[in-house]
Design a protein around this motif. Structure first.
Motif, mmCIF file in Angstrom:
data_model
loop_
_atom_site.group_PDB
_atom_site.id
_atom_site.type_symbol
_atom_site.label_atom_id
_atom_site.label_comp_id
_atom_site.label_asym_id
_atom_site.label_seq_id
_atom_site.Cartn_x
_atom_site.Cartn_y
_atom_site.Cartn_z
ATOM 1 N N THR A 96 0.833 -1.203 0.000
ATOM 2 C CA THR A 96 0.000 0.000 0.000
ATOM 3 C C THR A 96 0.870 1.257 0.000
ATOM 4 O O THR A 96 0.696 2.160 -0.828
ATOM 5 C CB THR A 96 -0.896 0.007 1.262
ATOM 6 N N THR A 97 1.805 1.293 0.923
ATOM 7 C CA THR A 97 2.609 2.511 1.062
ATOM 8 C C THR A 97 3.540 2.708 -0.128
ATOM 9 O O THR A 97 3.705 3.833 -0.619
ATOM 10 C CB THR A 97 3.424 2.451 2.367
ATOM 11 N N LEU A 98 4.145 1.617 -0.587
ATOM 12 C CA LEU A 98 5.027 1.766 -1.743
ATOM 13 C C LEU A 98 4.236 2.209 -2.971
ATOM 14 O O LEU A 98 4.754 2.941 -3.816
ATOM 15 C CB LEU A 98 5.766 0.451 -2.029
ATOM 16 N N GLY A 99 2.984 1.789 -3.044
ATOM 17 C CA GLY A 99 2.150 2.249 -4.156
ATOM 18 C C GLY A 99 2.057 3.763 -4.174
ATOM 19 O O GLY A 99 2.144 4.409 -5.228
ATOM 20 N N THR A 100 1.907 4.358 -2.997
ATOM 21 C CA THR A 100 1.870 5.828 -2.913
ATOM 22 C C THR A 100 3.243 6.423 -3.223
ATOM 23 O O THR A 100 3.349 7.384 -4.002
ATOM 24 C CB THR A 100 1.424 6.262 -1.497
ATOM 25 N N VAL A 101 4.276 5.852 -2.635
ATOM 26 C CA VAL A 101 5.630 6.395 -2.845
ATOM 27 C C VAL A 101 5.989 6.381 -4.335
ATOM 28 O O VAL A 101 6.557 7.347 -4.863
ATOM 29 C CB VAL A 101 6.664 5.584 -2.018
ATOM 30 N N PHE A 102 5.639 5.305 -5.007
ATOM 31 C CA PHE A 102 6.005 5.182 -6.421
ATOM 32 C C PHE A 102 5.154 6.053 -7.340
ATOM 33 O O PHE A 102 5.592 6.442 -8.421
ATOM 34 C CB PHE A 102 5.879 3.719 -6.876
ATOM 35 N N SER A 103 3.921 6.337 -6.908
ATOM 36 C CA SER A 103 3.004 6.996 -7.845
ATOM 37 C C SER A 103 2.482 8.351 -7.380
ATOM 38 O O SER A 103 2.004 9.141 -8.193
ATOM 39 C CB SER A 103 1.795 6.085 -8.077
ATOM 40 N N GLY A 104 2.530 8.585 -6.086
ATOM 41 C CA GLY A 104 1.930 9.820 -5.570
ATOM 42 C C GLY A 104 0.434 9.702 -5.366
ATOM 43 O O GLY A 104 -0.230 10.659 -4.966
ATOM 44 N N GLU A 105 -0.096 8.520 -5.632
ATOM 45 C CA GLU A 105 -1.535 8.343 -5.440
ATOM 46 C C GLU A 105 -1.837 7.966 -3.995
ATOM 47 O O GLU A 105 -1.033 7.292 -3.343
ATOM 48 C CB GLU A 105 -2.056 7.253 -6.381
ATOM 49 N N GLY A 106 -2.982 8.373 -3.530
ATOM 50 C CA GLY A 106 -3.377 8.066 -2.160
ATOM 51 C C GLY A 106 -4.315 9.127 -1.649
ATOM 52 O O GLY A 106 -4.575 10.126 -2.346
ATOM 53 N N PRO A 107 -4.822 8.953 -0.463
ATOM 54 C CA PRO A 107 -5.843 9.877 0.052
ATOM 55 C C PRO A 107 -5.342 11.301 0.236
ATOM 56 O O PRO A 107 -6.129 12.246 0.246
ATOM 57 C CB PRO A 107 -6.242 9.257 1.398
ATOM 58 N N TYR A 108 -4.034 11.467 0.398
ATOM 59 C CA TYR A 108 -3.476 12.813 0.602
ATOM 60 C C TYR A 108 -2.540 13.207 -0.540
ATOM 61 O O TYR A 108 -1.772 14.150 -0.413
ATOM 62 C CB TYR A 108 -2.706 12.865 1.930
ATOM 63 N N GLY A 109 -2.596 12.462 -1.628
ATOM 64 C CA GLY A 109 -1.630 12.707 -2.692
ATOM 65 C C GLY A 109 -0.281 12.143 -2.285
ATOM 66 O O GLY A 109 -0.191 11.272 -1.417
ATOM 67 N N GLN A 110 0.771 12.661 -2.889
ATOM 68 C CA GLN A 110 2.102 12.149 -2.534
ATOM 69 C C GLN A 110 2.455 12.561 -1.105
ATOM 70 O O GLN A 110 2.223 13.690 -0.693
ATOM 71 C CB GLN A 110 3.165 12.674 -3.512
ATOM 72 N N LEU A 111 3.043 11.613 -0.400
ATOM 73 C CA LEU A 111 3.505 11.926 0.949
ATOM 74 C C LEU A 111 4.809 12.700 0.866
ATOM 75 O O LEU A 111 5.615 12.464 -0.039
ATOM 76 C CB LEU A 111 3.723 10.622 1.730
ATOM 77 N N PRO A 112 5.039 13.601 1.822
ATOM 78 C CA PRO A 112 6.316 14.331 1.793
ATOM 79 C C PRO A 112 7.482 13.375 2.020
ATOM 80 O O PRO A 112 7.405 12.486 2.877
ATOM 81 C CB PRO A 112 6.187 15.325 2.950
ATOM 82 N N ARG A 113 8.527 13.596 1.280
ATOM 83 C CA ARG A 113 9.736 12.788 1.474
ATOM 84 C C ARG A 113 10.325 13.127 2.843
ATOM 85 O O ARG A 113 10.562 14.298 3.144
ATOM 86 C CB ARG A 113 10.745 13.128 0.379
ATOM 87 N N PRO A 114 10.543 12.094 3.678
ATOM 88 C CA PRO A 114 11.084 12.402 5.011
ATOM 89 C C PRO A 114 12.556 12.774 4.947
ATOM 90 O O PRO A 114 13.252 12.460 3.983
ATOM 91 C CB PRO A 114 10.893 11.083 5.769
#
Lengths: 410, 426
Positions: A96-114
């Motif tokens: 789930t999380t890598l899907g967001t990291v790789f694509s920017g998709e998700g409930p909040y858009g791309q997560l900020p890079r830590p």
């Protein structure tokens, strides 16, 4: 099996207030990134208290994964991770999380890079490889904090080693973020953390009441502040409100599940994508009055932390964290819970995505039946991936299990 | 294409059998004066027999020596610790047998290699073992330990609180101290105290056998010695089954009098993965026209490079950090090329690439054991690192069962054709 089709669980007001708490948290996360302040990705085995005291914003991808799971986004995000070569057999939080990291998709858009990442080994090997994938994709400096698996407790050379690892981690974070540990602030954060954990312990304890004042779903949703906000004022105020509300229910004799006929224990993470299942079971008179997952944040595994020596104190709890101990401790916990909460049976959620939690359950079920005379049933599923959960089959197994309990009573 | 830049030296065809009068070998320069071409043939036959039935070998050794035996399960466990007690170490190899017994104790999403180990104990196959020692290698093996421990599948069961971080001085110190504690418990449980002199001797003996396996691997990689990948795997299984001295003697004979192999046109590839003991499956892979010329296995090249600094210690010259033999042992095991369950893991990719380069392999076959989280997550990275080096890589997922399926053969043939058509030559 008779059901009450008109029944709807009454939600806690504290559950409603969670929404604003979560929104504020995510606003802070994005604001932190926008202002160029440091942030850290942690797994749930690494205490956020250190980072609040260092003014480094802590973010827990497991929390995020659960949120995506509840929003039923896992299949879509997982497909993205799988397209990058990550197996569909991997933990669904990871996919789930890598899907967001790789694509920017998700409930909040791309997560900020830590700014940095830290993972501890006190839950699973998969956590480490998850962080590693993010490290490689984003180039984020990453540290693994070693917490060797123990049988029961972290003492002696093991505790010394974990403490040295915590100190190594703190120095490393200071070096990579430019922030330093404020000892006085840490004391205050730990004080608030302890206060909140005491309140949490009270909430868990109040669930012993007959009838039980809350459902499992009510309590699972409050894992977010327990994981990510410990040591903050809003964490304490939220838990106080939760405790007060649950206590008022107990005082009034409120039954979260009217006609509470089956007091069950839920072992493992819940299926975040299908918390409604607890409501449906409530219609059969089932309430999961206690669970093992929320215990992981209770006093047995998380505190209180010694304000005068927080590093060693945290090290002790990290070294003997809920998933960093062996089957004997798990059996001890289950035995106490079924006794203290007057449990009729245990549902072992055999979670495909959590091997450390799950792969001892067959043995635990047998041992618990033998030692405590309490029956258990394994329910195959997953905490985030609905494709790994056969709901119809699960309900069938649960109904059969209730009959087993009934026959035991007869 | 004839397979890689050195495609003319594929796997040996028609590998010899013990006692085959038609097979002749040539002694390696500098080899022992005693011996004959049959010496190497017999040694190979012995390795094959041991790999085919390692428990029979253990039974024979126990019968001969009267010693107790303690099993272990992954190559991060220093067998020297067991030997220091005058006890036989035995790495429980994955059999690849179909069995459902473990299903009564652990779910099917534990990796099949771990379940195989549990099946062996539940079948009673491991009754020869007086004890078993686990490390936290992976989450599946951890689950197996829980069952093993609570069911008391061996009289003595122990667990090394093993570090995951491998590159810090504190991890070395900690592991050394932990191994001492395990040793103390083992001594009490088996009534077999450890002896530091014996620990040094054990390390020296294990160093010798590991160095010889390294020599075998190097000679295979340089085409100086033709031995099929399946036979090489048999040697690896034998290496942690036979006593070190016995193994060293046999492997010395094999190296001195290598059985001849005829160059074939199979495509040389490096086999990458975790522990891999299935000789029949390796033979099946090679049956698809591949030659497993080198490896990047937990039980292979990532293990045999372990070298404990015993000579210096034995001479009383130890000083500084690793003057203590337990620390020397811990250091040697923690600084080997890491498995994906350790941190950092990136040196694994460097190691894999070096295996390809030094062997002239045409590509990498990554054998992914089903439900192995760390390898599943590592594969995309290894694929990309290899890709950046222009090295073709191919993944097959399986359960390490039997000799592989027809589907596997088809996929492997496709891999071979893919490389041949692309004309990738390294």
């Amino acid at each position: 099996m008779s059901t009450r089709s008109d029944f709807r669980p009454m939600r806690l007001e504290a559950t409603e207030s969670l929404k604003s708490l979560i929104k504020t948290y995510y606003d802070d996360l994005f604001r932190t990134a926008a202002e160029g302040r440091p942030s850290v990705w942690l797994n749930v085995g690494v205490p956020c208290e250190f980072f609040y005291a260092m003014d480094v914003f802590p973010f827990y991808p497991e929390n995020y994964g659960a949120a995506c799971g509840a929003m039923k986004l896992t299949p879509k995000l997982s497909a993205i991770a799988e397209a990058h070569g990550f197996s569909a057999d991997l933990c669904s939080y990871i996919r789930t999380t890598l899907g967001t990291v790789f694509s920017g998709e998700g409930p909040y858009g791309q997560l900020p890079r830590p700014t940095v990442q830290v993972s501890a080994m006190n839950s699973c090997v998969a956590i480490m490889v998850w962080w590693r994938a993010v490290e490689r994709h984003w180039g984020v400096p990453t540290l693994v904090l070693d917490t060797p698996l123990v049988r029961e407790d972290s003492t002696g050379i093991n505790l010394d080693y974990v403490e040295s690892e915590v100190r190594r981690m703190l120095s490393w974070v200071e070096e990579h973020t430019g922030r330093t540990m404020d000892e006085e602030r840490l004391r205050e954060v730990v004080r608030l953390s302890n206060e909140g954990k005491d309140l949490w312990a009270e909430v868990l304890d109040l669930r012993r009441a007959r009838p039980c004042p809350v459902t499992a779903a009510d309590i699972f949703t409050h894992m977010f502040p327990m994981v990510a906000l410990r040591g903050t004022p809003q964490y304490v105020s939220h838990l106080r409100a939760l405790r007060d509300e649950v206590k008022a229910r107990v005082d009034e004799g409120f039954a979260a599940v009217p006609d509470e006929r089956y007091r069950l224990l839920w072992d493992n993470l819940p299926p975040w994508f299908d918390l409604r299942i607890f409501g449906e079971l409530a219609q059969m008179g089932v309430n999961f009055v206690i669970d093992t997952y929320t215990q992981a944040w209770g006093p047995r595994y998380m505190g209180p932390i010694d304000i005068d020596d927080p590093v060693r104190s945290f090290a002790g709890y990290m070294g003997a964290g809920f998933l960093n101990v062996q089957i004997g401790k798990r059996l001890e916990l289950l035995t106490e819970l079924v006794r203290d909460y007057e449990v009729d049976g245990v549902v072992f959620h055999s979670d495909r995505s959590c091997k450390p939690f799950s792969l001892v359950q067959v043995e635990l079920r047998n041992m618990l039946l033998e030692r405590a005379g309490v029956p258990g049933v394994l329910l195959e599923g997953d905490h985030n991936d609905p494709n790994l959960f056969d709901r119809e089959r699960a309900m069938g197994r649960l109904e059969s299990f209730l009959e087993v309990i009934d026959s035991g009573r007869a | 294409m004839s397979g890689g830049s050195n495609g003319s030296t594929g796997p040996p065809q028609g590998t010899p059998t013990a006692g085959s009068a038609s097979v002749a070998g040539s002694p390696t320069p500098g080899s022992p004066a005693t011996g004959s071409p049959e010496t190497g043939v017999r040694a190979l036959a012995r390795f094959r027999a041991v790999a085919a039935d390692p428990l029979a070998e253990l039974a024979a050794v126990k019968e001969r020596t009267g010693l107790m035996a303690v099993g272990y399960f992954d190559s991060y466990m220093p067998e020297e610790v067991i030997m220091a007690h005058g006890v036989l170490p035995y790495r429980v190899a994955v059999t690849g047998r179909e069995d459902l017994r473990s299903g009564e104790f652990i779910q099917g999403f534990a990796c099949p290699a771990s379940r195989d180990l549990l099946d062996q104990a539940l079948r009673g196959d491991l009754a020869l073992l007086e004890g078993a020692v686990f490390t936290r290698y992976c989450d599946s093996l951890r689950g197996v330990f829980a069952v093993w421990d609570s069911e008391k599948l061996t009289p003595y069961v122990d667990f090394v609180r093993y570090p995951t971080v491998t590159k810090t001085e504190s991890a070395v110190k900690y592991l050394a101290a932990e191994l001492r504690e395990v040793s103390a418990r083992m001594a009490a449980a088996l009534d077999a105290p450890a002896d530091e002199r014996r620990l040094l001797d054990a390390a020296a003996a294990c160093n010798r056998k590991r160095a010889l396996v390294a020599e075998l691997a190097a000679r295979r990689a340089s085409r100086d010695l033709a031995l099929s990948g399946a036979d090489y795997l048999a040697v690896l299984v034998a290496a942690t089954t036979m006593t070190p001295d016995d193994f060293t003697s046999e492997l010395s004979a094999l190296l001195a009098w290598p059985p001849p192999g005829e160059p074939g046109d199979a495509l040389p590839v490096v086999l990458s993965g975790t522990t891999f003991d299935n000789v029949a499956l390796a033979a099946s892979i090679e049956g698809a026209g591949l030659y497993l010329i080198a490896d990047d296995l937990a039980s292979g090249s990532r293990w045999y490079c372990v070298n404990v600094e015993t000579a210096r210690l034995a001479a009383g010259e130890g000083s500084g950090m690793y003057a203590d033999p337990w620390e020397a042992l811990a250091h040697a095991y923690l600084t080997r090329p890491p498995c994906s369950v350790k941190e950092p893991s990136s040196p694994r990719a460097d190691h894999l690439i070096s295996q390809v380069r030094r062997s002239g392999a045409a590509g990498v076959l990554f054998y992914l054991t089903k439900f192995c989280d760390s390898e599943q997550a590592e594969w995309p990275y290894l694929r990309d690192r290899l890709g950046a080096e222009g090295i073709p890589a191919f993944v097959v997922e399986g359960e390490q069962k039997g000799a592989g399926s027809g589907g596997l053969q088809t996929r492997l043939e496709a891999f071979r054709e893919q490389i041949e058509m692309s004309g990738d030559e390294l």
